[in-house]
Design an enzyme around this catalytic site. Structure first.
Site, mmCIF file in Angstrom:
data_model
loop_
_atom_site.group_PDB
_atom_site.id
_atom_site.type_symbol
_atom_site.label_atom_id
_atom_site.label_comp_id
_atom_site.label_asym_id
_atom_site.label_seq_id
_atom_site.Cartn_x
_atom_site.Cartn_y
_atom_site.Cartn_z
ATOM 1 N N ASP A 87 0.808 -1.223 0.000
ATOM 2 C CA ASP A 87 0.000 0.000 0.000
ATOM 3 C C ASP A 87 0.843 1.276 0.000
ATOM 4 O OD1 ASP A 87 0.850 -0.604 2.595
ATOM 5 O OD2 ASP A 87 -0.764 0.553 3.502
ATOM 6 N N ARG B 92 5.495 1.729 3.375
ATOM 7 C CA ARG B 92 6.804 1.293 3.889
ATOM 8 C C ARG B 92 7.921 1.610 2.906
ATOM 9 N NH1 ARG B 92 6.333 -4.253 7.331
ATOM 10 N NH2 ARG B 92 4.533 -3.604 8.550
HETATM 11 C C1 G1P Z 1 3.560 -4.294 12.041
HETATM 12 C C2 G1P Z 1 4.782 -3.498 12.443
HETATM 13 C C3 G1P Z 1 4.357 -2.141 12.948
HETATM 14 C C4 G1P Z 1 3.510 -1.445 11.880
HETATM 15 C C5 G1P Z 1 2.363 -2.338 11.462
HETATM 16 C C6 G1P Z 1 1.578 -1.736 10.309
HETATM 17 O O1 G1P Z 1 2.736 -4.480 13.156
HETATM 18 O O2 G1P Z 1 5.534 -4.169 13.417
HETATM 19 O O3 G1P Z 1 5.494 -1.383 13.269
HETATM 20 O O4 G1P Z 1 3.007 -0.229 12.376
HETATM 21 O O5 G1P Z 1 2.860 -3.609 11.047
HETATM 22 O O6 G1P Z 1 2.363 -1.553 9.166
HETATM 23 P P1 G1P Z 1 2.731 -5.838 14.045
HETATM 24 O O7 G1P Z 1 2.485 -6.965 13.096
HETATM 25 O O8 G1P Z 1 4.112 -5.935 14.630
HETATM 26 O O9 G1P Z 1 1.663 -5.625 15.072
HETATM 27 ZN ZN ZN Z 2 1.918 -0.862 4.370
#
Ligand code: G1P
Ligand code: ZN
Length: 549
Positions: A285, A288
């Site tokens: 999306d 990142r």
């Molecule tokens: C993961 C990442 C976190 C990010 C989220 C959404 O969450 O660790 O930093 O904000 O994806 O992109 P998690 O799976 O660790 O809860």
């Molecule tokens: Zn994303």
């Protein structure tokens, strides 16, 4: 003829949003009324919130994964029936997450609904997701997601405008009852915002000089059109600089996660004597980013620190930073930059939603997470291409390679060796018992010596939002060693299968002679300690992590 219809429904018990909205398998979302229930719960939970202007505006779009467009039709028809008078939709249903945030802010919308499961795979057997962003353009706060969940448990009916499918291919406006649906180009407004922040002319000179080669891997996901328009068409990077630039509903069968494991072709182009100068990738999306130099990988935690240290080289940040923030498991590299700039540094729980209040209150300008997320107050989401442009702007001004910029940073601030070990699809009860057992032993851990490390403090991270005073508990077990080394354990809140245990390990190295090691070797003692302290193998049956970043 078209009309508003009300449909009776029964609640689903599993619509609790996680770290970033509701994520489930596509097949779960395809159950009758499943999507409708959640969307109506969003509208019900937010119905009392104010909106500015005469219109009640909703921005909608998604990352183009399988089920994006079917879901979007349902959402638009429900939004019409729920009193929205203006709907801004990305053409062909597409909007990157940061572009959606940009549009919400630009059009002073009531909010937006973004369809994405971020870096998770797409396709009929893979993942789908939906989240609500508020008027500031940022993810719903914890209070609001809790209210949405509560509505989803109580729901008995939903409203839908009964009409033929809306044309999302043609840019322009369509009037449907009291609502105008505007289909907009997904790239234009976002690209315009980027031009205001960065020195496009300087970046263009570098990219067209013939002596600087870059590649951007869009991973067959949403950033393809954005990267082609901005990097190739506006900034003059040669055609073909953008790899995998066509969005696909299943991301070409790949995993749209910008890390070394999933961007193999990109990594090869950045390796060896013929390596390009700069490489980057973004996720499903578009929020990142991964940054590479020739034969060099930049950790996201270092990237945040380096952007902060060099921010005044970039037009949009020339006036300096009000403050910075990082999620708790992100390395402490940015803290050192903040200390030297004498600006505040906030430590928040994992998830972008925790940065929203700090950004809105003007307490921070830059923020980031170790999970390849970096952003600023220009929108209220992390932003992949923004980070890429920030790096290109810094490189164009400094005239140095990525490796030189990072190594000089380490010389000045020390190197924060960092790694994250993920144990995926662990049985949920086993993962929970591992965390529970750690929690029970926290009090007794302080002062204990393990090899070369002595525990200074062990706790379960809790956060009080400095703006609204809200409290978030149990956000990850931290074992802080004297001298700054840390081990952090937490369970993922974004998975769709079992549990994922994340173990974050870091140590600070100020000796320049010791700053060039592989993190897995530099951190070997702490890595072993992390397994031992949590008895990972005993609880999960796993002796090695599935993913190491
Ligand atoms: C993961 C990442 C976190 C990010 C989220 C959404 O969450 O660790 O930093 O904000 O994806 O992109 P998690 O799976 O660790 O809860
Ligand atoms: Zn994303």
């Amino acid at each position: 003829m078209s009309a508003r219809i009300t449909v009776a429904t029964t609640a689903f018990a599993d619509q609790k949003p996680g770290t970033s909205g509701l994520r489930k398998k596509v097949r779960v979302f395809q159950q009758p009324n499943y999507l409708e229930n959640f969307v109506q719960s969003i509208f019900d939970a937010t119905s009392g919130l104010p909106h500015s202007g005469t219109d009640k505006t909703l921005v909608v779009g998604g990352d183009g994964r399988y089920y994006n467009n079917e879901a979007l039709q349902t959402i638009i028809k429900m939004a019409i029936a729920n009193g929205f008078t203006r709907i801004i939709a990305g053409q062909n249903g597409l909007l990157s997450t940061p572009a959606a945030s940009c549009l919400i802010r630009k059009f002073q919308a009531f909010g937006g609904i973004i369809l994405s499961a971020s870096h998770n795979p797409g396709g009929p057997d893979a993942d789908f997701g939906i989240k609500f962003n508020g008027a500031n353009g940022g993810p719903a706060t914890e209070d609001l997601t809790a209210a949405i969940y509560q509505q989803s448990l109580d729901i008995e009916q939903y409203h839908q405008h009964d009409c033929a499918d809306i044309d999302l291919e043609r840019i322009g406006s369509q009037q449907l009852q009291a609502c105008v649906v505007e289909v907009v180009d997904p790239v234009t407004d976002y690209a315009h915002l980027m031009e205001q922040l960065f020195d496009f002319q300087r970046i263009r000179e570098m990219l067209t000089s013939g002596s600087f080669r870059m590649h951007f891997d869009a991973m067959n996901a949403i950033t393809g059109p954005y990267a082609r328009s901005i990097l190739e068409q506006s900034l003059g990077a040669p055609p073909g600089s953008v790899l995998r630039g066509i969005p696909m509903t299943d991301f070409g069968g790949g995993h749209p996660d910008p890390n070394l494991a999933h961007a193999v072709d990109l990594q090869q182009r950045l390796t060896g004597s013929e390596a390009a100068d700069f490489g980057a990738a973004s996720d499903g999306d578009g929020d990142r980013n991964m940054i590479l130099g020739a034969n060099f990988y930049v950790t996201p935690s270092d990237s945040l620190a380096i952007l902060a240290a060099n921010a005044t080289l970039v037009p949009g940040y020339r006036a300096g930073l009000a403050g910075v923030a990082r999620s708790m498991p992100t390395s402490q590299a940015v803290d050192r930059v903040a200390a030297s700039l004498d600006i505040p540094c906030f430590e928040t729980p994992t998830g972008w939603k925790f940065f929203g209040n700090l950004l809105d209150a003007g307490k921070i300008t830059l923020c980031g997470e170790e999970s390849f997320g970096t952003g600023s107050d220009h929108v209220r989401e992390k932003d992949g291409l923004w980070a890429v442009l920030f790096w290109l702007n810094i490189i164009a001004v400094r005239g140095e390679s990525v490796a030189e910029i990072v190594q000089q940073h380490w010389l000045r601030y020390g190197r924060d060796y960092y790694t994250r070990h993920d144990y995926e699809a662990v049985e949920s009860a086993a993962a929970q018992s591992l965390v529970d057992s750690l929690r029970q032993r926290l009090a007794s851990m302080s002062g204990r010596v393990f090899g070369n490390y002595e525990v200074e403090l062990a706790d379960d991270f809790a956060y009080t939002d400095p703006v609204d005073g809200s409290r978030s508990k149990q956000q990850g077990v931290r074992i802080l060693m004297r001298g700054g080394a840390r081990i952090v354990y937490r369970l993922s809140g974004t998975g769709t299968e079992g549990a994922t245990l994340r173990v974050y390990i870091e140590d600070h190295q100020t000796d320049p002679a010791k700053q060039g090691a592989d993190p897995q070797i530099a951190l070997a003692e702490l890595i072993a300690l992390a397994s031992e302290i949590a008895a990972i193998e005993k609880h999960t049956g796993r002796s090695l992590p599935d993913v190491v970043t």
